[in-house]
Design a protein around this motif. Sequence first.
Motif, PDB file in Angstrom:
ATOM      1  N   THR A 102      35.611  44.820  39.521  1.00 37.39           N
ATOM      2  CA  THR A 102      34.777  45.744  40.295  1.00 37.39           C
ATOM      3  C   THR A 102      34.556  45.271  41.722  1.00 37.39           C
ATOM      4  OG1 THR A 102      33.652  46.462  38.285  1.00 37.39           O
ATOM      5  CG2 THR A 102      32.542  46.922  40.365  1.00 37.39           C
ATOM      6  N   ASP A 103      34.344  43.985  41.921  1.00 39.22           N
ATOM      7  CA  ASP A 103      34.130  43.473  43.274  1.00 39.22           C
ATOM      8  C   ASP A 103      35.384  43.618  44.131  1.00 39.22           C
ATOM      9  OD1 ASP A 103      31.402  42.530  43.025  1.00 39.22           O
ATOM     10  OD2 ASP A 103      32.195  41.017  41.671  1.00 39.22           O
ATOM     11  N   ILE A 104      36.540  43.414  43.521  1.00 36.78           N
ATOM     12  CA  ILE A 104      37.806  43.616  44.241  1.00 36.78           C
ATOM     13  C   ILE A 104      37.997  45.099  44.542  1.00 36.78           C
ATOM     14  CG2 ILE A 104      40.313  43.422  44.105  1.00 36.78           C
ATOM     15  CD1 ILE A 104      38.973  40.739  44.436  1.00 36.78           C
ATOM     16  N   ARG A 105      37.726  45.934  43.546  1.00 37.13           N
ATOM     17  CA  ARG A 105      37.891  47.382  43.728  1.00 37.13           C
ATOM     18  C   ARG A 105      37.005  47.896  44.865  1.00 37.13           C
ATOM     19  NH1 ARG A 105      37.232  48.648  38.774  1.00 37.13           N
ATOM     20  NH2 ARG A 105      35.139  49.543  38.771  1.00 37.13           N
ATOM     21  N   ASN A 106      35.819  47.297  44.996  1.00 39.11           N
ATOM     22  CA  ASN A 106      34.892  47.685  46.064  1.00 39.11           C
ATOM     23  C   ASN A 106      35.213  47.002  47.389  1.00 39.11           C
ATOM     24  OD1 ASN A 106      33.516  49.259  44.200  1.00 39.11           O
ATOM     25  ND2 ASN A 106      31.975  47.691  43.777  1.00 39.11           N
ATOM     26  N   LYS A 107      36.229  46.147  47.387  1.00 36.52           N
ATOM     27  CA  LYS A 107      36.619  45.391  48.582  1.00 36.52           C
ATOM     28  C   LYS A 107      35.428  44.627  49.163  1.00 36.52           C
ATOM     29  CE  LYS A 107      40.324  48.626  49.727  1.00 36.52           C
ATOM     30  NZ  LYS A 107      40.806  49.655  50.668  1.00 36.52           N
ATOM     31  N   SER A 108      34.705  43.992  48.280  1.00 39.21           N
ATOM     32  CA  SER A 108      33.533  43.222  48.695  1.00 39.21           C
ATOM     33  C   SER A 108      33.959  42.014  49.528  1.00 39.21           C
ATOM     34  CB  SER A 108      32.748  42.754  47.472  1.00 39.21           C
ATOM     35  OG  SER A 108      32.356  43.852  46.675  1.00 39.21           O
ATOM     36  N   GLU A 109      33.060  41.545  50.360  1.00 41.59           N
ATOM     37  CA  GLU A 109      33.328  40.370  51.178  1.00 41.59           C
ATOM     38  C   GLU A 109      32.925  39.098  50.430  1.00 41.59           C
ATOM     39  OE1 GLU A 109      31.485  40.661  54.976  1.00 41.59           O
ATOM     40  OE2 GLU A 109      32.554  42.490  55.558  1.00 41.59           O
ATOM     41  N   GLY A 110      33.685  38.038  50.669  1.00 41.74           N
ATOM     42  CA  GLY A 110      33.334  36.734  50.109  1.00 41.74           C
ATOM     43  C   GLY A 110      33.490  36.615  48.618  1.00 41.74           C
ATOM     44  N   VAL A 111      34.428  37.394  48.019  1.00 44.05           N
ATOM     45  CA  VAL A 111      34.578  37.354  46.563  1.00 44.05           C
ATOM     46  C   VAL A 111      35.545  36.269  46.095  1.00 44.05           C
ATOM     47  CG1 VAL A 111      34.066  39.811  46.344  1.00 44.05           C
ATOM     48  CG2 VAL A 111      36.434  39.077  46.538  1.00 44.05           C
ATOM     49  N   GLN A 112      36.321  35.709  47.018  1.00 43.93           N
ATOM     50  CA  GLN A 112      37.310  34.705  46.645  1.00 43.93           C
ATOM     51  C   GLN A 112      36.967  33.384  47.312  1.00 43.93           C
ATOM     52  OE1 GLN A 112      40.278  34.850  44.588  1.00 43.93           O
ATOM     53  NE2 GLN A 112      40.000  32.658  44.901  1.00 43.93           N
ATOM     54  N   ALA A 113      36.520  32.423  46.513  1.00 50.85           N
ATOM     55  CA  ALA A 113      36.234  31.097  47.059  1.00 50.85           C
ATOM     56  C   ALA A 113      37.544  30.390  47.381  1.00 50.85           C
ATOM     57  CB  ALA A 113      35.439  30.271  46.054  1.00 50.85           C
ATOM     58  N   THR A 114      37.575  29.664  48.466  1.00 49.69           N
ATOM     59  CA  THR A 114      38.804  28.956  48.811  1.00 49.69           C
ATOM     60  C   THR A 114      38.490  27.690  49.597  1.00 49.69           C
ATOM     61  OG1 THR A 114      40.931  29.098  49.949  1.00 49.69           O
ATOM     62  CG2 THR A 114      39.107  30.278  50.956  1.00 49.69           C
ATOM     63  N   ASP A 115      39.309  26.683  49.388  1.00 48.68           N
ATOM     64  CA  ASP A 115      39.249  25.489  50.220  1.00 48.68           C
ATOM     65  C   ASP A 115      40.435  25.469  51.178  1.00 48.68           C
ATOM     66  OD1 ASP A 115      41.332  24.971  48.505  1.00 48.68           O
ATOM     67  OD2 ASP A 115      40.393  23.257  47.527  1.00 48.68           O
ATOM     68  N   TYR A 116      41.124  26.597  51.262  1.00 53.35           N
ATOM     69  CA  TYR A 116      42.265  26.761  52.169  1.00 53.35           C
ATOM     70  C   TYR A 116      43.367  25.738  51.883  1.00 53.35           C
ATOM     71  CZ  TYR A 116      39.095  29.921  54.546  1.00 53.35           C
ATOM     72  OH  TYR A 116      38.231  30.960  54.824  1.00 53.35           O
TER      73      TYR A 116
ATOM     74  N   ARG B 129      43.596  59.217  38.576  1.00 56.13           N
ATOM     75  CA  ARG B 129      44.025  57.872  38.195  1.00 56.13           C
ATOM     76  C   ARG B 129      42.896  57.244  37.393  1.00 56.13           C
ATOM     77  NH1 ARG B 129      46.340  55.575  42.361  1.00 56.13           N
ATOM     78  NH2 ARG B 129      46.309  53.504  41.406  1.00 56.13           N
ATOM     79  N   ILE B 130      43.061  56.003  36.989  1.00 59.36           N
ATOM     80  CA  ILE B 130      42.000  55.283  36.285  1.00 59.36           C
ATOM     81  C   ILE B 130      41.192  54.516  37.314  1.00 59.36           C
ATOM     82  CG2 ILE B 130      41.511  53.431  34.648  1.00 59.36           C
ATOM     83  CD1 ILE B 130      43.954  54.359  33.061  1.00 59.36           C
ATOM     84  N   ASP B 131      39.910  54.851  37.411  1.00 56.81           N
ATOM     85  CA  ASP B 131      39.069  54.323  38.481  1.00 56.81           C
ATOM     86  C   ASP B 131      37.988  53.363  38.023  1.00 56.81           C
ATOM     87  OD1 ASP B 131      40.257  55.778  40.653  1.00 56.81           O
ATOM     88  OD2 ASP B 131      39.298  57.580  39.857  1.00 56.81           O
ATOM     89  N   ASN B 132      37.784  53.224  36.723  1.00 55.74           N
ATOM     90  CA  ASN B 132      36.722  52.328  36.261  1.00 55.74           C
ATOM     91  C   ASN B 132      36.996  51.890  34.826  1.00 55.74           C
ATOM     92  OD1 ASN B 132      35.551  54.393  34.437  1.00 55.74           O
ATOM     93  ND2 ASN B 132      34.896  55.375  36.338  1.00 55.74           N
ATOM     94  N   TYR B 133      36.154  51.003  34.341  1.00 55.59           N
ATOM     95  CA  TYR B 133      36.334  50.426  33.008  1.00 55.59           C
ATOM     96  C   TYR B 133      36.303  51.485  31.908  1.00 55.59           C
ATOM     97  CZ  TYR B 133      34.842  48.299  28.624  1.00 55.59           C
ATOM     98  OH  TYR B 133      34.721  47.970  27.306  1.00 55.59           O
TER      99      TYR B 133
END
Length: 589
Positions: A382-396, A199-203
């Motif tokens: 890349t951060d999403i692909r790596n399933k990094s923590e805290g990548v999506q800021a939210t005020d809920y 599959r396509i795995d990177n840029y």
Amino acid sequence: MKNIFKKTFILVVTLLMVLCLASCNKKTDEYSNKIKFYLWNADGLMPTGFEDVLKEYNEKYAKENGGLELEFKFEATQDTYKQNLNLYFSAQKNTYDVVFDAQWILLERFSQTGYYYDLSSYFNNDNYPGLKKAFSEEFINNNKYNNGVYGIPITESFGDIAVTFIRKDWRVLCASDTIWEKPEDLINNPTKASDLADRIDNYNEYEYYIYWVKAHAGEGSIPSNVVPIICNNDGSYSAYEIISGRNARSVLPKDYYNNGIKTDILINSGGLSGQVYVDERSGEAVAADVSNLNPSATNGRNSFPQQFQSEDTSWQENYEIVRRWNQAGMMGDVSNETEAYAKFKLGLAGSVIQSIDNFNEYEAAIKTQDSNAELEIFIHDTDIRNKSEGVQATDYRAWNYLAIPKNVPEAKVEKIMKFFDWLFESREHHDLFQYGIKGVNWDEAKDDNGNYIENTVTTLGFEPYTFTAYLLTWNPTYIRLPYASDPKVLEYSSYMYSIERYSPQLYSGFVFSTVGRSSEVTTALNNPDIASAKSDITAYQLGLVNNPVSSWQGYLDSLRNNTSLQNSLTIIQRDLIAQFNEYLEKNTN
């Protein structure tokens, strides 16, 4: 004779009055026993399959709600809807019982001007167990405006995941083509055909793929007018997202949070945003940044903690790449493109960025054009692909709300809320409107052994149902993951709802407002240079500008030397700091 005429006249008038009263009472009864919704979609027509859902509810479930039936009116476009919603209240009409609104439409202003009912008392209320189950007290508190709940918050997550849809069948052909020679544009790209075998795995692999697609236009199933990466001229979901997401970010939303910086403050609907720095020692907002404000402005970005003062210069290489892609024809005639998503569905493009939720819809569409067509996803961030923590800021906060206008009789509000209580009291009720009729429009997916996979949904082989769920039913309690031909869809959909993905915003209840503020702030916000900045940056992100690096640097310099613009932004920045400190004084001990 006169007496006979007089008696006849009185009798006729009396009969007409009785008929009128009966008719009026009938209309009143019909109105009081029917909830009328006003929503919007792309064409203003009843969504496919939705009429059957309404019939199912009105015939099977309405009796559970005192015979209360539903009626829906859909407006043709979002802009038309917003305009008509404004006119609706200006004319003091009472045509609709429930309307769609949001902070990006008119919710903030209308909640402050008293156009909507405060629904606070219906939540966390034992008399409304469905609402209590689906809307936690914390969730409701995060969705208050003016200390009230002026709309039912409709959301599943606090930020979806955008991915790139790839024509899998073309990617497979690309991977097997070992004789194709890369063009000069890819001289620094180390990818070879076999790298795309799985599959396509990177840029780099993605870039190799789109150049291959362009080079093979008109061959086999690839149309001669193919667009390798198609996007609209408004700049949303553009190739620039793929390019700018190719490297992991050095600073994530969680880093801002941990250093006392509140980001992504919406200042106006035109894209103007701000950031505020709260000094830990004093507990006060001491600095703020606003889009295009000179970094050296008093109490501006240069007053933030040191690691957040420097300018991100990654745009320089990003603009060079997107310009190269544009000149190589990777995006087609992007300056005039307005039908990108429809064209991808027609099989005229090699890739498109979309919400991961839309995978099955797009795959079904391309298969109607070519039964051998297949789809898969490339997680370009890349951060999403790596399933990094805290990548999506939210005020809920939700981005969608259902409000009840004050034009609706107060006695009817309880009936309306009883319907929503019914809607959210069980999966059965919720799923009817979110997914359609089970067994007709959808079902739970099955694994290889034929066992149902809990909390999934599959629509493959079922009758279409095109109702947009964020208009009515999205809720964190009732989430089904989409089952798709590409297992990565299920995997990353699960990550999308993962609590680890989010980083909370500081002071989530803060909202920038012009209500009750100095007219100087409103005047500043109306500065035409503020509005033009959004359209100006779009041209660069679409690769439409020659010599983009030097040109953009010159543009930045012109913004920072624009006295009128900087004066307006400074006024807004000062008021942002003032509003934030007022908020802190009221909401912190």
